[in-house]
Scaffold this active site. Sequence first.
Site, mmCIF file in Angstrom:
data_model
loop_
_atom_site.group_PDB
_atom_site.id
_atom_site.type_symbol
_atom_site.label_atom_id
_atom_site.label_comp_id
_atom_site.label_asym_id
_atom_site.label_seq_id
_atom_site.Cartn_x
_atom_site.Cartn_y
_atom_site.Cartn_z
ATOM 1 N N LYS A 15 43.632 38.818 56.633
ATOM 2 C CA LYS A 15 44.367 40.043 56.328
ATOM 3 C C LYS A 15 44.454 40.887 57.588
ATOM 4 O O LYS A 15 43.657 40.759 58.526
ATOM 5 C CB LYS A 15 43.711 40.834 55.196
ATOM 6 C CG LYS A 15 42.246 41.266 55.439
ATOM 7 C CD LYS A 15 42.068 42.483 56.320
ATOM 8 C CE LYS A 15 40.593 42.840 56.528
ATOM 9 N NZ LYS A 15 40.396 43.880 57.585
ATOM 10 N N ASP A 141 36.200 44.312 51.172
ATOM 11 C CA ASP A 141 37.494 43.661 51.366
ATOM 12 C C ASP A 141 37.779 42.578 50.328
ATOM 13 O O ASP A 141 38.917 42.105 50.221
ATOM 14 C CB ASP A 141 37.573 43.013 52.759
ATOM 15 C CG ASP A 141 37.739 44.033 53.868
ATOM 16 O OD1 ASP A 141 38.046 45.201 53.560
ATOM 17 O OD2 ASP A 141 37.567 43.662 55.042
#
Length: 305
Positions: A15, A141
């Site tokens: 990401k 996350d």
Amino acid sequence: MDYSVNKMQLPSPAKLNLFLHITGRREDGYHELQTLFQFIDLCDTLDFSLTRNNQITISPIIEQLPTEDNLIYKAAKLLTPFKKDSTFGIDIILTKQLPMGGGIGGGSSNAATALLALNVLWGCQLSLEKLAELGVQLGADIPVFVMGFAAFAEGVGEKLQKVELDTPYFLLIKPNCHVSTGQIFTDKYLTRDTPPIRISHALKLGGHNDCLDVVKKHNPEVNEAYLWLKNYGDAKLTGTGACLFLAFDNLRDAERVRSSTPTKWQSWVCRGCNTSPTHAALNQWIEQNRGVPHIKHHLSQSFLG
């Protein structure tokens, strides 16, 4: 991709934090933040093989990391109380491509991929929301990787609003250093009072990374790479680094700049994604196996439409 009902192969993507604002600090020491998460098509690969020995094995063994401390193992252990059959175990093979300590969420992505795969293979039938709730225990996350959509995030990163973002090409650079997240978040000069913004502002105007100046101060090689990349456009830091990235409208320009990247740094050209490659592959696996009588009732209702 292996479509055997006892085996599954899934990509585990990185990401990017398109911006990262730190808006406060909680009493428990965690920081309140706002960020835009976007996936990229640079991925690790995880191969899962269902067993009936009630064991969790992960290979290859990572030096100086006991299996019990591996996030993949911890994710699997979180799901053991929900197994359809107590004898179920799993053999997991991790093929790494993502750099460790780069701020691109490799470990969190691997853990989330394990949660998604085992939810199906072990017949846990948990919703994505429940998986994300479990996953955040291991890392802030992990929820975005579990939910699988590009998102505007708040809280410690677990409060997610789905967004549709442009999907440019990115040049990703990893300087030859490791950034200590703990060192960055405990630095007294870290900005912790950026005013919160609305999602509309984030989508229209973007933002900055509050960690950048502190990361550059502690890591001269990040500063060097940032100054080099800045020659070509709006260079950004993802997470606490060490990875830096730059967006391009087309593949040719991204590859052209990559070709001149100093060889002492790792570099990749990748594409932004609004849907996680993990979810795309998992949904494909489920579609392929819908008609298999003895597996259908094990498939998670969160994925079977």
